[in-house]
Design a protein around this motif. Structure first.
Motif, PDB file in Angstrom:
ATOM      1  N   MET A   1      30.153  93.755   2.899  1.00  0.00           N
ATOM      2  CA  MET A   1      29.797  92.350   3.099  1.00  0.00           C
ATOM      3  C   MET A   1      29.205  91.757   1.815  1.00  0.00           C
ATOM      4  O   MET A   1      29.541  90.650   1.410  1.00  0.00           O
ATOM      5  CB  MET A   1      28.804  92.251   4.253  1.00  0.00           C
ATOM      6  CG  MET A   1      28.333  90.859   4.550  1.00  0.00           C
ATOM      7  SD  MET A   1      27.181  90.793   5.914  1.00  0.00           S
ATOM      8  CE  MET A   1      25.805  91.697   5.248  1.00  0.00           C
TER       9      MET A   1
ATOM     10  N   ASN B   1      31.913  91.428  -0.833  1.00  0.00           N
ATOM     11  CA  ASN B   1      32.789  90.284  -0.561  1.00  0.00           C
ATOM     12  C   ASN B   1      32.178  88.992  -1.091  1.00  0.00           C
ATOM     13  O   ASN B   1      32.856  88.203  -1.752  1.00  0.00           O
ATOM     14  CB  ASN B   1      33.041  90.192   0.942  1.00  0.00           C
ATOM     15  CG  ASN B   1      33.867  88.985   1.303  1.00  0.00           C
ATOM     16  OD1 ASN B   1      33.325  87.950   1.659  1.00  0.00           O
ATOM     17  ND2 ASN B   1      35.173  89.127   1.222  1.00  0.00           N
TER      18      ASN B   1
ATOM     19  N   ARG C   1      36.490  87.044   5.450  1.00  0.00           N
ATOM     20  CA  ARG C   1      35.465  88.069   5.633  1.00  0.00           C
ATOM     21  C   ARG C   1      36.004  89.180   6.515  1.00  0.00           C
ATOM     22  O   ARG C   1      36.828  88.948   7.389  1.00  0.00           O
ATOM     23  CB  ARG C   1      34.245  87.479   6.339  1.00  0.00           C
ATOM     24  CG  ARG C   1      33.365  86.688   5.459  1.00  0.00           C
ATOM     25  CD  ARG C   1      32.106  86.310   6.207  1.00  0.00           C
ATOM     26  NE  ARG C   1      31.219  85.595   5.312  1.00  0.00           N
ATOM     27  CZ  ARG C   1      30.572  84.503   5.637  1.00  0.00           C
ATOM     28  NH1 ARG C   1      30.694  84.004   6.844  1.00  0.00           N
ATOM     29  NH2 ARG C   1      29.783  83.915   4.771  1.00  0.00           N
TER      30      ARG C   1
END
Length: 192
Positions: A8, A11, A56
């Motif tokens: 996460m 990203n 995502r």
């Protein structure tokens, strides 16, 4: 404490570095730097990175907030299969894309950010994470018969349940503070 999901963070870092690469490439190309072709490369690499990183991935635990319009790019990223799902490949890809942009001052910040994202993706890959798309959940409709048992009998506004008075015929209960009251002062209708 739970484990950190490094993908996460990678990203977000990679998406920001793609935007920084595009900005630095525009500055280098529009400013006609001596090596402006590295700026043009940075624009193309930044666009590729932004398209790859915009969707995502789904988190292992909890919910993931989908980006606006992500579902359209998710289908494109899913087409490439293991090339986009595997974080080892993303780490190597981001590192290789960052190398040519490092030769120009206007794109050096985007290069450093992309190398950091590459390292974070490598850490995520070592920990066994991989990209999985956010799938839309089918909406469950509540059963009308199951949720509403008995419709209300008196119109709104309704007092709370514990305040509502139930009808009774007992006179002692009628004199209680919750029942009808008798005015102790006689009221006359005389106009003077």
């Amino acid at each position: 404490m739970g484990q950190i999901e490094w993908a996460m963070w990678a990203n977000e870092q990679a998406l920001a570095s793609g935007l920084i690469l595009i900005t630095g490439g525009i500055v280098a190309t529009a400013g006609r730097f001596t090596q402006w072709y590295f700026g043009a490369y940075s624009i193309a690499a930044g666009v590729l990175i932004c398209l790859l990183e915009y969707p995502r991935g789904k988190r292992k635990k909890g919910s993931t907030m989908e980006r606006c319009g992500q579902k359209y790019l998710t289908t494109v990223v899913k087409l490439f299969g293991p090339l986009t799902r595997n974080y080892y490949i993303r780490a190597v890809l981001h590192f290789l894309l960052s190398v040519p942009a490092g030769f120009l001052l206007a794109t050096i910040l985007g290069t450093v950010c992309l190398v950091i994202a590459s390292v974070i993706y490598l850490l995520a890959a070592i920990r066994g994470e991989q990209w999985t798309p956010i799938e839309p959940k089918p909406k469950e409709r509540p059963q009308v018969g199951g949720t509403i048992k008995q419709p209300p009998t008196n119109p709104p506004p309704r007092p709370p349940v514990e305040v509502r008075k139930k009808p009774s015929v007992d006179k002692e209960e009628a004199a209680t503070p919750g029942g009808p009251q008798v005015n102790p002062i006689p009221v006359t209708d005389e106009v003077v």
